[in-house]
Design a protein around this motif. Structure first.
Motif, PDB file in Angstrom:
ATOM      1  N   GLN A   1      77.080 -87.255  46.645  1.00 35.53           N
ATOM      2  CA  GLN A   1      76.431 -87.722  45.422  1.00 35.53           C
ATOM      3  C   GLN A   1      75.471 -86.667  44.872  1.00 35.53           C
ATOM      4  OE1 GLN A   1      74.720 -91.614  46.121  1.00 35.53           O
ATOM      5  NE2 GLN A   1      76.657 -92.392  46.920  1.00 35.53           N
ATOM      6  N   TYR A   2      74.716 -86.011  45.747  1.00 35.70           N
ATOM      7  CA  TYR A   2      73.820 -84.939  45.322  1.00 35.70           C
ATOM      8  C   TYR A   2      74.614 -83.814  44.653  1.00 35.70           C
ATOM      9  CZ  TYR A   2      71.121 -80.655  45.651  1.00 35.70           C
ATOM     10  OH  TYR A   2      70.529 -79.456  45.353  1.00 35.70           O
ATOM     11  N   MET A   3      75.689 -83.391  45.312  1.00 38.75           N
ATOM     12  CA  MET A   3      76.492 -82.284  44.782  1.00 38.75           C
ATOM     13  C   MET A   3      77.105 -82.640  43.426  1.00 38.75           C
ATOM     14  SD  MET A   3      78.315 -80.901  48.268  1.00 38.75           S
ATOM     15  CE  MET A   3      78.793 -79.261  47.674  1.00 38.75           C
ATOM     16  N   ALA A   4      77.522 -83.898  43.261  1.00 41.80           N
ATOM     17  CA  ALA A   4      78.122 -84.334  41.996  1.00 41.80           C
ATOM     18  C   ALA A   4      77.140 -84.190  40.840  1.00 41.80           C
ATOM     19  CB  ALA A   4      78.610 -85.772  42.111  1.00 41.80           C
ATOM     20  N   LYS A   5      75.836 -84.382  41.123  1.00 41.46           N
ATOM     21  CA  LYS A   5      74.817 -84.254  40.082  1.00 41.46           C
ATOM     22  C   LYS A   5      74.318 -82.819  39.941  1.00 41.46           C
ATOM     23  CE  LYS A   5      73.057 -88.930  40.691  1.00 41.46           C
ATOM     24  NZ  LYS A   5      71.984 -89.725  41.271  1.00 41.46           N
ATOM     25  N   ALA A   6      74.022 -82.175  41.060  1.00 43.74           N
ATOM     26  CA  ALA A   6      73.394 -80.848  41.034  1.00 43.74           C
ATOM     27  C   ALA A   6      74.383 -79.731  40.715  1.00 43.74           C
ATOM     28  CB  ALA A   6      72.716 -80.564  42.371  1.00 43.74           C
ATOM     29  N   TYR A   7      75.654 -79.939  41.059  1.00 39.58           N
ATOM     30  CA  TYR A   7      76.649 -78.878  40.904  1.00 39.58           C
ATOM     31  C   TYR A   7      77.711 -79.241  39.871  1.00 39.58           C
ATOM     32  CZ  TYR A   7      74.782 -77.246  45.433  1.00 39.58           C
ATOM     33  OH  TYR A   7      73.979 -76.816  46.462  1.00 39.58           O
ATOM     34  N   VAL A   8      77.286 -79.887  38.759  1.00 39.02           N
ATOM     35  CA  VAL A   8      78.229 -80.184  37.677  1.00 39.02           C
ATOM     36  C   VAL A   8      78.917 -78.888  37.260  1.00 39.02           C
ATOM     37  CG1 VAL A   8      78.444 -80.982  35.294  1.00 39.02           C
ATOM     38  CG2 VAL A   8      76.963 -82.209  36.899  1.00 39.02           C
ATOM     39  N   THR A   9      78.110 -77.843  37.110  1.00 35.46           N
ATOM     40  CA  THR A   9      78.627 -76.485  36.952  1.00 35.46           C
ATOM     41  C   THR A   9      78.396 -75.802  38.295  1.00 35.46           C
ATOM     42  OG1 THR A   9      78.024 -76.430  34.620  1.00 35.46           O
ATOM     43  CG2 THR A   9      78.347 -74.299  35.709  1.00 35.46           C
ATOM     44  N   PRO A  10      79.427 -75.193  38.883  1.00 34.63           N
ATOM     45  CA  PRO A  10      79.237 -74.571  40.197  1.00 34.63           C
ATOM     46  C   PRO A  10      78.073 -73.581  40.187  1.00 34.63           C
ATOM     47  CG  PRO A  10      81.556 -74.571  39.621  1.00 34.63           C
ATOM     48  CD  PRO A  10      80.795 -75.027  38.399  1.00 34.63           C
ATOM     49  N   PRO A  11      77.258 -73.634  41.236  1.00 29.12           N
ATOM     50  CA  PRO A  11      76.128 -72.695  41.313  1.00 29.12           C
ATOM     51  C   PRO A  11      76.633 -71.276  41.536  1.00 29.12           C
ATOM     52  CG  PRO A  11      76.348 -73.881  43.371  1.00 29.12           C
ATOM     53  CD  PRO A  11      77.338 -74.482  42.421  1.00 29.12           C
ATOM     54  N   LYS A  12      75.814 -70.340  41.127  1.00 32.02           N
ATOM     55  CA  LYS A  12      76.100 -68.923  41.384  1.00 32.02           C
ATOM     56  C   LYS A  12      75.099 -68.470  42.421  1.00 32.02           C
ATOM     57  CE  LYS A  12      77.825 -67.950  36.785  1.00 32.02           C
ATOM     58  NZ  LYS A  12      77.526 -68.969  35.836  1.00 32.02           N
ATOM     59  N   PHE A  13      75.585 -67.949  43.536  1.00 32.74           N
ATOM     60  CA  PHE A  13      74.632 -67.520  44.547  1.00 32.74           C
ATOM     61  C   PHE A  13      75.032 -66.200  45.176  1.00 32.74           C
ATOM     62  CE2 PHE A  13      77.399 -70.668  46.446  1.00 32.74           C
ATOM     63  CZ  PHE A  13      77.803 -70.107  47.640  1.00 32.74           C
ATOM     64  N   ILE A  14      74.003 -65.548  45.664  1.00 32.34           N
ATOM     65  CA  ILE A  14      74.147 -64.274  46.365  1.00 32.34           C
ATOM     66  C   ILE A  14      73.503 -64.450  47.727  1.00 32.34           C
ATOM     67  CG2 ILE A  14      73.466 -61.840  46.418  1.00 32.34           C
ATOM     68  CD1 ILE A  14      73.312 -62.013  43.314  1.00 32.34           C
ATOM     69  N   VAL A  15      74.256 -64.148  48.772  1.00 30.72           N
ATOM     70  CA  VAL A  15      73.723 -64.200  50.125  1.00 30.72           C
ATOM     71  C   VAL A  15      73.316 -62.777  50.496  1.00 30.72           C
ATOM     72  CG1 VAL A  15      74.203 -64.730  52.533  1.00 30.72           C
ATOM     73  CG2 VAL A  15      75.208 -66.144  50.726  1.00 30.72           C
ATOM     74  N   ASP A  16      72.026 -62.569  50.701  1.00 35.24           N
ATOM     75  CA  ASP A  16      71.523 -61.251  51.087  1.00 35.24           C
ATOM     76  C   ASP A  16      71.668 -61.017  52.583  1.00 35.24           C
ATOM     77  OD1 ASP A  16      70.702 -60.621  48.439  1.00 35.24           O
ATOM     78  OD2 ASP A  16      68.838 -61.729  48.744  1.00 35.24           O
ATOM     79  N   HIS A  17      71.414 -62.069  53.374  1.00 35.03           N
ATOM     80  CA  HIS A  17      71.482 -61.958  54.833  1.00 35.03           C
ATOM     81  C   HIS A  17      72.087 -63.229  55.400  1.00 35.03           C
ATOM     82  CE1 HIS A  17      68.853 -58.474  54.611  1.00 35.03           C
ATOM     83  NE2 HIS A  17      68.050 -59.181  53.853  1.00 35.03           N
ATOM     84  N   LEU A  18      72.954 -63.070  56.375  1.00 27.04           N
ATOM     85  CA  LEU A  18      73.553 -64.176  57.095  1.00 27.04           C
ATOM     86  C   LEU A  18      73.364 -63.863  58.574  1.00 27.04           C
ATOM     87  CD1 LEU A  18      75.002 -66.719  56.111  1.00 27.04           C
ATOM     88  CD2 LEU A  18      77.158 -65.511  56.360  1.00 27.04           C
ATOM     89  N   ILE A  19      72.551 -64.660  59.246  1.00 31.51           N
ATOM     90  CA  ILE A  19      72.148 -64.378  60.626  1.00 31.51           C
ATOM     91  C   ILE A  19      72.587 -65.548  61.501  1.00 31.51           C
ATOM     92  CG2 ILE A  19      70.200 -63.862  62.144  1.00 31.51           C
ATOM     93  CD1 ILE A  19      68.701 -63.280  59.309  1.00 31.51           C
ATOM     94  N   ALA A  20      73.356 -65.261  62.542  1.00 33.98           N
ATOM     95  CA  ALA A  20      73.848 -66.320  63.416  1.00 33.98           C
ATOM     96  C   ALA A  20      73.348 -66.119  64.838  1.00 33.98           C
ATOM     97  CB  ALA A  20      75.370 -66.332  63.407  1.00 33.98           C
ATOM     98  N   GLU A  21      72.955 -67.230  65.446  1.00 32.05           N
ATOM     99  CA  GLU A  21      72.590 -67.224  66.856  1.00 32.05           C
ATOM    100  C   GLU A  21      72.850 -68.619  67.411  1.00 32.05           C
ATOM    101  OE1 GLU A  21      68.829 -66.586  69.832  1.00 32.05           O
ATOM    102  OE2 GLU A  21      68.847 -65.504  67.944  1.00 32.05           O
ATOM    103  N   GLY A  22      73.706 -68.707  68.388  1.00 30.72           N
ATOM    104  CA  GLY A  22      74.024 -69.996  68.991  1.00 30.72           C
ATOM    105  C   GLY A  22      74.582 -70.954  67.964  1.00 30.72           C
ATOM    106  N   GLU A  23      74.003 -72.149  67.893  1.00 30.24           N
ATOM    107  CA  GLU A  23      74.496 -73.172  66.973  1.00 30.24           C
ATOM    108  C   GLU A  23      73.879 -73.068  65.579  1.00 30.24           C
ATOM    109  OE1 GLU A  23      71.362 -76.679  68.400  1.00 30.24           O
ATOM    110  OE2 GLU A  23      73.468 -76.847  68.903  1.00 30.24           O
ATOM    111  N   PHE A  24      73.083 -72.019  65.336  1.00 24.93           N
ATOM    112  CA  PHE A  24      72.389 -71.870  64.055  1.00 24.93           C
ATOM    113  C   PHE A  24      72.918 -70.683  63.248  1.00 24.93           C
ATOM    114  CE2 PHE A  24      69.417 -74.197  66.671  1.00 24.93           C
ATOM    115  CZ  PHE A  24      68.999 -75.195  65.810  1.00 24.93           C
ATOM    116  N   VAL A  25      72.975 -70.877  61.928  1.00 23.72           N
ATOM    117  CA  VAL A  25      73.248 -69.789  60.986  1.00 23.72           C
ATOM    118  C   VAL A  25      72.198 -69.891  59.892  1.00 23.72           C
ATOM    119  CG1 VAL A  25      74.869 -68.771  59.340  1.00 23.72           C
ATOM    120  CG2 VAL A  25      75.731 -69.806  61.444  1.00 23.72           C
ATOM    121  N   THR A  26      71.532 -68.778  59.605  1.00 21.99           N
ATOM    122  CA  THR A  26      70.521 -68.721  58.554  1.00 21.99           C
ATOM    123  C   THR A  26      71.045 -67.860  57.419  1.00 21.99           C
ATOM    124  OG1 THR A  26      68.738 -68.983  60.157  1.00 21.99           O
ATOM    125  CG2 THR A  26      68.140 -68.063  58.012  1.00 21.99           C
TER     126      THR A  26
END
Length: 116
Positions: free
Chosen positions: A48-73
């Motif tokens: 429901q959140y996505m249906a309202k917030a992402y009526v137009t797909p967001p544009k995003f840039i990921v500068d850093h993707l850091i993974a450790e164990g069960e977490f990804v930042t």
């Protein structure tokens, strides 16, 4: 597929306007906490959140993707339309917790950037 690759695939779905494709990578009991704002509990609340917030797909840039164990930042920037159709730019840091190859929890730190 490792957790970073899962998140990258899910993000590609959102960028393409495929919210259901994104949700395939979430647990049914996923919890999204937007720090200082609200918490969404369960896949249907996120849908429901996505249906309202992402009526137009967001544009995003990921500068850093850091993974450790069960977490990804993920650290980056995102631009989304507000209710009036105006694009708003944000800086974000998303901390995802994975369970059994799916996104089970999000803690999102999102800050609006000043207009240029």
């Amino acid at each position: 597929m490792d957790n970073k690759a899962i998140l990258e695939k899910a993000n590609a779905a959102v960028a393409a306007g495929d919210n259901e494709g994104f949700l395939l990578h979430c647990t049914d009991d996923t919890v999204w906490t937007f720090v200082g704002d609200t918490t969404l509990r369960g896949k249907e609340a996120v849908r429901q959140y996505m249906a309202k917030a992402y009526v137009t797909p967001p544009k995003f840039i990921v500068d850093h993707l850091i993974a450790e164990g069960e977490f990804v930042t993920a650290v980056g920037s995102i631009s989304m339309e507000d209710e009036t159709g105006k694009m708003i730019d944000y800086a974000y840091c998303d901390v995802w917790r994975f369970r059994d190859g799916k996104m089970a929890e999000l803690k999102a730190f999102v800050i609006e950037r000043p207009s240029k």
